[in-house]
Design a protein around this motif. Structure first.
Motif, mmCIF file in Angstrom:
data_model
loop_
_atom_site.group_PDB
_atom_site.id
_atom_site.type_symbol
_atom_site.label_atom_id
_atom_site.label_comp_id
_atom_site.label_asym_id
_atom_site.label_seq_id
_atom_site.Cartn_x
_atom_site.Cartn_y
_atom_site.Cartn_z
ATOM 1 N N ASP A 136 19.237 -15.267 -29.589
ATOM 2 C CA ASP A 136 19.971 -14.789 -30.760
ATOM 3 C C ASP A 136 21.292 -14.167 -30.327
ATOM 4 N N GLY A 137 22.167 -13.967 -31.306
ATOM 5 C CA GLY A 137 23.400 -13.223 -31.063
ATOM 6 C C GLY A 137 24.549 -14.045 -30.528
ATOM 7 N N TRP A 138 24.517 -15.357 -30.678
ATOM 8 C CA TRP A 138 25.619 -16.180 -30.191
ATOM 9 C C TRP A 138 25.867 -17.320 -31.177
ATOM 10 N N LYS A 139 27.076 -17.845 -31.158
ATOM 11 C CA LYS A 139 27.441 -19.004 -31.981
ATOM 12 C C LYS A 139 27.895 -20.177 -31.122
ATOM 13 N N THR A 140 28.524 -19.889 -29.969
ATOM 14 C CA THR A 140 29.051 -20.941 -29.110
ATOM 15 C C THR A 140 28.745 -20.607 -27.657
ATOM 16 N N LEU A 141 28.284 -21.628 -26.912
ATOM 17 C CA LEU A 141 28.006 -21.464 -25.488
ATOM 18 C C LEU A 141 28.681 -22.579 -24.708
ATOM 19 N N GLU A 142 29.186 -22.246 -23.527
ATOM 20 C CA GLU A 142 29.674 -23.245 -22.582
ATOM 21 C C GLU A 142 28.531 -23.530 -21.614
ATOM 22 N N LEU A 143 28.123 -24.775 -21.552
ATOM 23 C CA LEU A 143 27.006 -25.173 -20.692
ATOM 24 C C LEU A 143 27.502 -25.464 -19.285
ATOM 25 N N SER A 144 26.702 -25.125 -18.319
ATOM 26 C CA SER A 144 27.025 -25.403 -16.919
ATOM 27 C C SER A 144 26.812 -26.884 -16.628
ATOM 28 N N ASP A 145 27.483 -27.384 -15.621
ATOM 29 C CA ASP A 145 27.233 -28.744 -15.155
ATOM 30 C C ASP A 145 25.803 -28.832 -14.643
ATOM 31 N N GLY A 146 25.192 -29.977 -14.796
ATOM 32 C CA GLY A 146 23.859 -30.206 -14.241
ATOM 33 C C GLY A 146 22.703 -29.786 -15.118
ATOM 34 N N VAL A 147 22.949 -29.342 -16.356
ATOM 35 C CA VAL A 147 21.839 -28.909 -17.212
ATOM 36 C C VAL A 147 21.268 -30.042 -18.071
ATOM 37 N N ASP A 148 21.955 -31.172 -18.101
ATOM 38 C CA ASP A 148 21.507 -32.275 -18.949
ATOM 39 C C ASP A 148 20.377 -33.069 -18.312
ATOM 40 N N ARG A 149 19.373 -33.389 -19.124
ATOM 41 C CA ARG A 149 18.256 -34.227 -18.706
ATOM 42 C C ARG A 149 18.098 -35.342 -19.740
ATOM 43 N N GLU A 150 17.641 -36.500 -19.294
ATOM 44 C CA GLU A 150 17.424 -37.631 -20.186
ATOM 45 C C GLU A 150 16.104 -38.283 -19.840
ATOM 46 N N ARG A 151 15.324 -38.622 -20.882
ATOM 47 C CA ARG A 151 14.038 -39.299 -20.691
ATOM 48 C C ARG A 151 13.947 -40.459 -21.667
ATOM 49 N N ARG A 152 13.415 -41.548 -21.213
ATOM 50 C CA ARG A 152 13.057 -42.662 -22.095
ATOM 51 C C ARG A 152 11.550 -42.598 -22.274
ATOM 52 N N LEU A 153 11.120 -42.678 -23.517
ATOM 53 C CA LEU A 153 9.707 -42.538 -23.833
ATOM 54 C C LEU A 153 9.227 -43.747 -24.622
ATOM 55 N N PRO A 154 8.779 -44.803 -23.921
ATOM 56 C CA PRO A 154 8.210 -45.964 -24.607
ATOM 57 C C PRO A 154 6.848 -45.608 -25.200
ATOM 58 N N ALA A 155 6.291 -46.510 -25.987
ATOM 59 C CA ALA A 155 4.989 -46.272 -26.619
ATOM 60 C C ALA A 155 3.966 -45.810 -25.581
ATOM 61 N N GLY A 156 3.243 -44.753 -25.941
ATOM 62 C CA GLY A 156 2.223 -44.194 -25.057
ATOM 63 C C GLY A 156 2.713 -43.068 -24.166
ATOM 64 N N ARG A 157 4.015 -42.873 -24.076
ATOM 65 C CA ARG A 157 4.576 -41.805 -23.233
ATOM 66 C C ARG A 157 5.019 -40.644 -24.111
ATOM 67 N N GLY A 158 4.931 -39.463 -23.532
ATOM 68 C CA GLY A 158 5.340 -38.272 -24.265
ATOM 69 C C GLY A 158 5.630 -37.132 -23.321
ATOM 70 N N ARG A 159 5.798 -35.962 -23.906
ATOM 71 C CA ARG A 159 6.065 -34.775 -23.103
ATOM 72 C C ARG A 159 5.748 -33.536 -23.907
ATOM 73 N N SER A 160 5.527 -32.460 -23.183
ATOM 74 C CA SER A 160 5.361 -31.153 -23.819
ATOM 75 C C SER A 160 6.568 -30.303 -23.449
ATOM 76 N N PHE A 161 6.745 -29.208 -24.167
ATOM 77 C CA PHE A 161 7.879 -28.322 -23.894
ATOM 78 C C PHE A 161 7.560 -26.904 -24.332
ATOM 79 N N GLY A 162 8.290 -25.982 -23.755
ATOM 80 C CA GLY A 162 8.085 -24.562 -24.030
ATOM 81 C C GLY A 162 8.966 -24.042 -25.149
ATOM 82 N N ARG A 163 8.883 -22.749 -25.345
ATOM 83 C CA ARG A 163 9.676 -22.085 -26.384
ATOM 84 C C ARG A 163 11.172 -22.278 -26.118
#
Length: 179
Positions: free
Chosen positions: A102-129
């Protein structure tokens, strides 16, 4: 002679909250239910969804994704979750960074924070808060279907816009906005 431990006493607060692994197991099993997946009405223009009964008081959804649709950048606030592709293929872009809640409207992201996943049928993932991501069906001609589960039931969804490395909070939605 075998000795057994007494059964654990039930908690005064009720059953234990489902874990990320349990939510993922639920999403996997539900995504494998071909009859349920086939019952989802698909719209050629917009996403469709049906609310499901999730495990342990969780919120769950069966979602249909027309070709070329996506969620936009968002998070699920204090909820943990999981999703599994049941048909077609989804792509997830996510941030591998813990953002202030909370308490922000705009953030500058650091390099290297991006992740990409391809999820074909049967694949998935869990994630935290506070997991920030976007989910896309990039197919030009095929629907995708997925199963999602969240615990606790979604208290809010924060929506973001992204330009390069700048992430901007645009809107906060509450359950009454999507149910």
């Amino acid at each position: 002679m075998s000795v057994s431990s007494p059964a654990p006493a039930p908690s005064a607060a009720g059953p234990a909250a489902p874990t990320q692994a349990e939510l993922l197991d639920f999403a996997r099993c539900t995504a494998a239910d071909a009859e349920l997946i086939a019952s989802l009405p698909l719209d050629p223009e917009g996403r469709t969804w049906v609310r499901l009964e999730g495990p342990g008081g969780s919120e769950a959804w069966l979602i249909g994704w027309p070709p070329g649709t996506g969620t936009g950048w968002h998070d699920h606030a204090e909820s943990v979750g999981a999703f599994v592709t049941a048909a077609g293929e989804l792509k997830e872009h996510a941030l591998a960074a813990r953002l202030p809640t909370d308490g922000w409207k705009t953030l500058e992201l650091s390099d290297g924070v991006d992740r990409e996943r391809r999820l074909p049928a049967g694949r998935g993932r869990s994630f935290g808060r506070h997991h920030v991501h976007e989910v896309l069906n990039e197919s030009p001609d095929r629907h995708a279907v997925s199963v999602h589960a969240y615990y606790p039931p979604l208290p809010r969804i924060r929506r973001y816009s992204r330009a390069g490395q700048t992430l901007r909070l645009e809107q906060v939605e509450r359950p009454e906005d999507w149910q």
